[in-house]
Design an enzyme around this catalytic site. Sequence first.
Site, PDB file in Angstrom:
ATOM      1  N   GLU A  35       0.805  -1.218   0.000  1.00 44.15           N
ATOM      2  CA  GLU A  35       0.000   0.000   0.000  1.00 44.15           C
ATOM      3  C   GLU A  35       0.843   1.276   0.000  1.00 44.15           C
ATOM      4  OE1 GLU A  35      -2.992  -0.143  -0.612  1.00 44.15           O
ATOM      5  OE2 GLU A  35      -3.676  -2.140  -0.013  1.00 44.15           O
ATOM      6  N   GLU A  66      -4.997   4.989  -0.831  1.00 45.17           N
ATOM      7  CA  GLU A  66      -3.989   3.967  -0.550  1.00 45.17           C
ATOM      8  C   GLU A  66      -3.288   4.236   0.788  1.00 45.17           C
ATOM      9  OE1 GLU A  66      -4.062   1.401  -2.136  1.00 45.17           O
ATOM     10  OE2 GLU A  66      -4.328   1.679  -4.273  1.00 45.17           O
ATOM     11  N   HIS A  69      -5.460   2.769   3.223  1.00 45.59           N
ATOM     12  CA  HIS A  69      -5.295   1.311   3.237  1.00 45.59           C
ATOM     13  C   HIS A  69      -4.035   0.919   4.006  1.00 45.59           C
ATOM     14  CE1 HIS A  69      -7.867   0.643  -0.647  1.00 45.59           C
ATOM     15  NE2 HIS A  69      -8.539   1.219   0.344  1.00 45.59           N
ATOM     16  N   GLU A 137      -2.370  -2.627  -9.461  1.00 46.55           N
ATOM     17  CA  GLU A 137      -3.588  -3.048  -8.769  1.00 46.55           C
ATOM     18  C   GLU A 137      -3.823  -4.545  -8.938  1.00 46.55           C
ATOM     19  OE1 GLU A 137      -5.589  -1.139  -6.797  1.00 46.55           O
ATOM     20  OE2 GLU A 137      -4.132   0.471  -7.078  1.00 46.55           O
ATOM     21  N   GLU A 167      -8.883  -2.991  -4.640  1.00 47.24           N
ATOM     22  CA  GLU A 167      -7.912  -3.032  -5.729  1.00 47.24           C
ATOM     23  C   GLU A 167      -8.640  -3.093  -7.076  1.00 47.24           C
ATOM     24  OE1 GLU A 167      -4.940  -2.492  -4.913  1.00 47.24           O
ATOM     25  OE2 GLU A 167      -4.913  -3.057  -2.807  1.00 47.24           O
ATOM     26  N   HIS A 170     -10.117   0.324  -7.973  1.00 45.27           N
ATOM     27  CA  HIS A 170      -9.101   1.221  -8.525  1.00 45.27           C
ATOM     28  C   HIS A 170      -8.697   0.797  -9.930  1.00 45.27           C
ATOM     29  CE1 HIS A 170      -7.797   2.241  -4.133  1.00 45.27           C
ATOM     30  NE2 HIS A 170      -8.969   2.760  -4.464  1.00 45.27           N
TER      31      HIS A 170
END
Length: 279
Positions: A35, A66, A69, A137, A167, A170
């Site tokens: 991340e 991110e 995350h 991703e 993921e 994105h």
Amino acid sequence: MYHHIKKLMYTVNIDTPDVRFGRMLLEQFGGANGELAAAMQYTIQGWNCVDDIARRDLLLDIGTEELSHLEVVGTLIRMHLRDLKTDREAAEADPLVTIAGGGGVALFDSMGNAWTANYLKITGEIDVDLRSNIAAEARAKIVYERLIDHTDDPGTIDTLQFLMTREITHLKSFTAALESLEKKPFSIGRRKPTPVIVDEYFNGSTGDGDEGETDMRGPWQSSFGLKPVESEMAGGEGLSVDTIDGVLGGEDRGKQDAGHPTSTAPAKKELIGVAEAKV
């Protein structure tokens, strides 16, 4: 400007700490596909994207998520590593994290390798960067899948499922941003490739192997105008290297140069190389 809010994007709860699994999770904290790497890659790409404020906003949105995350992953790791602070046997499972890091998270991957900016793929060419992000991703999604396969803890699985799912979200956004440029799929950069040789598939691995492999044929040799070419070492003619003769005119850019720039962007200019290149 960044502003931290003391609330996780996803609330993390686990039942049973697992020190060894916590060490595996470090791959998504300080690893090549983790991340932090994603957050830095997208954010720096965004800062560099001065010619297209729309896609700059996309990169900064996802880069910021991110970081959120990373906070979720870090919290999950700390919960799994908490026994390192008090249990000698658990501590011996990972002396590096125990002694150097005090049983917490640090910017290392699951093998103890330090995070490095070499993980980042940043070119300053928006379509190329978006392709890198799509691949990033996809790699991260696979890592989360494999982590899920190695834990039975329900709370941990739910957290990893959340991260894994985002993921794909994105990936969809980056793909949409790339497609909206309306560029031909093999139109990269500003200069056209040389005809003939650009369509030659070099058959560089021939013969029969010990594992049953042999010389194969497939669409990767004949799609998009490609045709197979045999190596001179196998009695073929080889690549048409004699077709290389300087550079050609401008590449098809689609809408790549039509974005609304930032106030600090350089003035729009004629495509580099078109005027002086061979036609």
